[in-house]
Design a protein around this motif. Sequence first.
Motif, short mmCIF file in Angstrom:
data_model
loop_
_atom_site.label_atom_id
_atom_site.label_comp_id
_atom_site.label_asym_id
_atom_site.label_seq_id
_atom_site.Cartn_x
_atom_site.Cartn_y
_atom_site.Cartn_z
N TRP A 1 3.22 18.16 -11.98
CA TRP A 1 4.49 18.70 -12.45
C TRP A 1 5.53 18.67 -11.34
O TRP A 1 5.24 19.03 -10.19
CB TRP A 1 4.29 20.13 -12.93
N GLN A 2 6.75 18.24 -11.69
CA GLN A 2 7.87 18.30 -10.74
C GLN A 2 9.16 18.50 -11.53
O GLN A 2 9.45 17.74 -12.48
CB GLN A 2 7.97 17.03 -9.90
N ASN A 3 9.93 19.50 -11.15
CA ASN A 3 11.26 19.76 -11.70
C ASN A 3 11.27 19.75 -13.23
O ASN A 3 12.13 19.13 -13.88
CB ASN A 3 12.27 18.72 -11.18
N GLY A 4 10.32 20.41 -13.82
CA GLY A 4 10.31 20.57 -15.27
C GLY A 4 9.63 19.47 -16.04
O GLY A 4 9.54 19.54 -17.28
N VAL A 5 9.15 18.43 -15.37
CA VAL A 5 8.50 17.31 -16.05
C VAL A 5 7.01 17.32 -15.71
O VAL A 5 6.62 17.27 -14.54
CB VAL A 5 9.12 15.96 -15.65
N MET A 6 6.16 17.35 -16.75
CA MET A 6 4.70 17.36 -16.57
C MET A 6 4.13 15.99 -16.92
O MET A 6 4.41 15.44 -17.98
CB MET A 6 4.07 18.44 -17.45
N GLN A 7 3.31 15.44 -15.99
CA GLN A 7 2.71 14.12 -16.17
C GLN A 7 1.21 14.24 -16.36
O GLN A 7 0.52 14.91 -15.59
CB GLN A 7 3.00 13.24 -14.94
N ASP A 8 0.68 13.58 -17.38
CA ASP A 8 -0.75 13.50 -17.64
C ASP A 8 -1.36 12.49 -16.66
O ASP A 8 -0.95 11.32 -16.63
CB ASP A 8 -0.97 13.06 -19.09
N LEU A 9 -2.34 12.92 -15.86
CA LEU A 9 -2.96 12.04 -14.86
C LEU A 9 -4.13 11.25 -15.40
O LEU A 9 -4.68 10.40 -14.70
CB LEU A 9 -3.41 12.86 -13.64
N GLY A 10 -4.56 11.51 -16.63
CA GLY A 10 -5.67 10.77 -17.20
C GLY A 10 -7.01 11.28 -16.72
O GLY A 10 -7.13 12.36 -16.14
N THR A 11 -8.07 10.49 -16.95
CA THR A 11 -9.43 10.83 -16.55
C THR A 11 -10.11 9.58 -16.00
O THR A 11 -9.54 8.50 -15.97
CB THR A 11 -10.26 11.36 -17.74
N LEU A 12 -11.38 9.74 -15.62
CA LEU A 12 -12.21 8.60 -15.22
C LEU A 12 -12.88 7.96 -16.44
O LEU A 12 -13.84 7.22 -16.30
CB LEU A 12 -13.25 9.04 -14.20
N GLY A 13 -12.35 8.26 -17.62
CA GLY A 13 -12.87 7.69 -18.85
C GLY A 13 -13.45 8.69 -19.80
O GLY A 13 -13.69 8.38 -20.98
N GLY A 14 -13.70 9.92 -19.31
CA GLY A 14 -14.30 10.95 -20.14
C GLY A 14 -13.28 11.90 -20.74
O GLY A 14 -12.10 11.56 -20.90
#
Length: 335
Positions: free
Chosen positions: A104-117
Amino acid sequence: SSAAYRINKHGQIVGRYVDGIGHGYVWHNGNLRVLNSSDLFDINDAGQAVGVKNSRAIIWNPDGSITDVGLLPGYPSSFAFDINTHGEVVGFGWNDTEHRAFYWQNGVMQDLGTLGGTMSEARGINDSKQIVGISNFPGWGMYDYHGFYWQDGQMLDIGTLGGFMSSCWSINNQGIAVGYSTLYADKYQRAITVEVGPGKTDLNDKIPAGSGWTLFYAHDISNSGLIVGMGRTNEGDRGFLLTPISEPSNLVGITNRDAHHSIISMAKDNFQFRMWGRVLVIDGNKFTIDDGSGLPVEVLFNGHNLISGNYVVVEGKLSGSNPPVLTANAVRRLN
């Protein structure tokens, strides 16, 4: 009961105490500020604390205001673990079946994903936006995972030291992360450091042999390289603090083949040499090691307590004789 989790350079401490329900707090110079019905897990040098309140990730600002970090789509709850100098936050969102790491930065949240699970949690971020945490693979359970290192949109599996599980809990501004890994057959757990280039290091290999310690996991690392975590001694489980020791500039790592080269006889007297190998023959305070080259080197060291078949790292003065002889001032057994 109460617990303290993190401290910043100004001596501000965040933690949690329980009086029937949990409350996050910031302590400084004897003064306690309490955020009711919350958990707080990290604080940056600007005094911004992060955690969770009412099942939502938050930043508790020095003026007492609360910044709602928000939610990932499809995840009705969120949790903040770490905040860097720039106010960038990492943590995870969750629902009944999945956890998902976020940045998260300045009000924007980013999905980082997974290792496949179906599970990932971001646990640490440094000032270069390098992120570490844990994640699983397809078909794995929620609580089976590997540590990950995330940078520039890519999540990298750190692997293990031969076992099934690993983790990364924290990362400093030099890009060195700490956590743990299990060893073969998952019978043993070891504290580790992780660097993307050099890879993983078992911290038990960095402490003196015979210290009586087994380091199980490393929880945090400072920008100066101080590491804290938990281990075990003969007296039971204990917290530990590791302080880095700079290696001398005259210490040179060489192979057995190098030791047999005539150039060694030209080395200055103040040089120290580091070698490793398998112990072959023991004769009192003398033993020979072979690193697989078939060119053994004799080592002199008083009180080594080794047996044939041990793997060792040795350091000391090396003669230019043939065969070469290393007079060791340090011997570390690897098995």
